[in-house]
Design a protein around this motif. Structure first.
Motif, mmCIF file in Angstrom:
data_model
loop_
_atom_site.group_PDB
_atom_site.id
_atom_site.type_symbol
_atom_site.label_atom_id
_atom_site.label_comp_id
_atom_site.label_asym_id
_atom_site.label_seq_id
_atom_site.Cartn_x
_atom_site.Cartn_y
_atom_site.Cartn_z
ATOM 1 N N LYS A 1 0.828 -1.210 0.000
ATOM 2 C CA LYS A 1 0.000 0.000 0.000
ATOM 3 C C LYS A 1 0.868 1.269 0.000
ATOM 4 O O LYS A 1 0.581 2.231 -0.722
ATOM 5 C CB LYS A 1 -0.933 0.003 1.203
ATOM 6 N N LEU A 2 1.926 1.261 0.807
ATOM 7 C CA LEU A 2 2.811 2.427 0.861
ATOM 8 C C LEU A 2 3.443 2.689 -0.504
ATOM 9 O O LEU A 2 3.570 3.845 -0.935
ATOM 10 C CB LEU A 2 3.905 2.204 1.914
ATOM 11 N N TYR A 3 3.821 1.605 -1.191
ATOM 12 C CA TYR A 3 4.461 1.754 -2.499
ATOM 13 C C TYR A 3 3.464 2.210 -3.556
ATOM 14 O O TYR A 3 3.753 3.115 -4.345
ATOM 15 C CB TYR A 3 5.104 0.428 -2.903
ATOM 16 N N THR A 4 2.280 1.590 -3.571
ATOM 17 C CA THR A 4 1.270 1.971 -4.571
ATOM 18 C C THR A 4 0.740 3.385 -4.318
ATOM 19 O O THR A 4 0.326 4.075 -5.249
ATOM 20 C CB THR A 4 0.097 0.977 -4.593
ATOM 21 N N ASP A 5 0.763 3.831 -3.048
ATOM 22 C CA ASP A 5 0.355 5.207 -2.713
ATOM 23 C C ASP A 5 1.497 6.206 -2.911
ATOM 24 O O ASP A 5 1.353 7.388 -2.592
ATOM 25 C CB ASP A 5 -0.129 5.286 -1.260
#
Length: 280
Positions: free
Chosen positions: A189-193
């Motif tokens: 999630k951190l990477y996709t955000d």
């Protein structure tokens, strides 16, 4: 993991030992003839060639897993292996590669730091991918065939042990494994955000992979303690061997898909053109 569980564990060992799930399998267990885990022999380049030999052996013995691959092409490949003592980076990105092939020159560059930290199975996978890449069966960021290294082993163990969950196999470390799973999902999630970059993602994943290994060692340690405290337990060596196999299978079943998703996520943004340009 609490010490307060140990007396109860000891009392239950004779019941749990007899309840182990074990199924005969008509699949062959993967065996590697040329190397051994964490470094066989005196040179990384020579070791890389031995890993390729084991990959070719695996293809020979499991042809159904490698449709369309001509074993003669793999055996005929004359590849030069060179060791890189600094990270192999994709140009203008933060991506770091385990290995890189210059197909025109039939030369493979191996990331020394990444290579020495791998298990022998991982080394066979890396060398197999580079071999398939140089013989035209795979592309730089695709692993459909080389990933069969893991699938062959998983299919054998699945037929042998069934579909036991991590909590069934090791209830004492169940929360630790699922905590790591939650961490991995959080990193995605951190990477996709776009709150972390690819290099941050790789560092975080490496840390969690190390944590997985620590928790696995703890699981094995608890199982050993159980058996040592039960003098009447039969075939202790065989029990611990089967426990480790079943544990590895369950960890791979629960965490493997997420780790693969992260790998695909991180590599899918790298084009063939980018992957052809590396900083050696």
């Amino acid at each position: 993991m609490s010490k307060s569980f140990f007396l109860l564990i000891t009392a239950l060992v004779s019941l749990s030992a007899s309840a182990e799930v074990y199924k005969d399998s008509d699949l062959k267990q993967v065996s590697y003839s040329s190397g051994q885990e964490r470094g066989a022999g005196s040179g990384i380049a020579a070791e890389f060639h031995r890993a390729m030999d084991d990959f070719i052996k695996l293809v020979k013995e499991n042809k159904d897993y490698f449709p369309g691959v001509n074993i003669k092409d793999l055996e005929a490949a004359q590849l030069r292996v060179l060791v890189n003592y600094k990270p192999i980076r994709v140009c203008n990105t933060s991506a770091v590669l385990d290995a890189h092939s210059n197909i025109k020159k039939q030369t493979i560059f191996v990331n020394q730091a990444a290579w020495v930290a791998k298990s022998w199975q991982d080394k066979v996978h890396i060398s197999g991918h580079e071999l398939l890449l140089n013989t035209g069966y795979e592309k730089s960021n695709q692993y459909q065939l080389s990933n069969q290294v893991y699938k062959i082993d998983k299919d054998y163990l699945s037929k042998k042990y069934g579909d036991q969950s991590l909590c069934q196999i090791d209830p004492h470390n169940c929360d630790s494994y699922y905590g790591i799973k939650d961490n991995l999902n959080e990193y995605i999630k951190l990477y996709t955000d776009k709150k972390i970059n690819l290099e941050d993602l790789q560092i975080l994943i490496e840390m969690r992979l190390n944590t997985i290994n620590i928790v696995k060692r703890t699981s094995i340690g608890i199982k050993l303690l159980q058996l040592e405290r039960t003098w009447y337990a039969m075939d202790k060596e065989g029990q611990i061997e089967r426990f480790i196999e079943a544990l590895e299978l369950a960890v791979d079943r629960e965490l493997g898909p997420i780790i693969e998703e992260i790998r695909i996520l991180s590599s899918s943004k790298l084009t063939e053109k980018q992957l052809s340009c590396v900083e050696l």
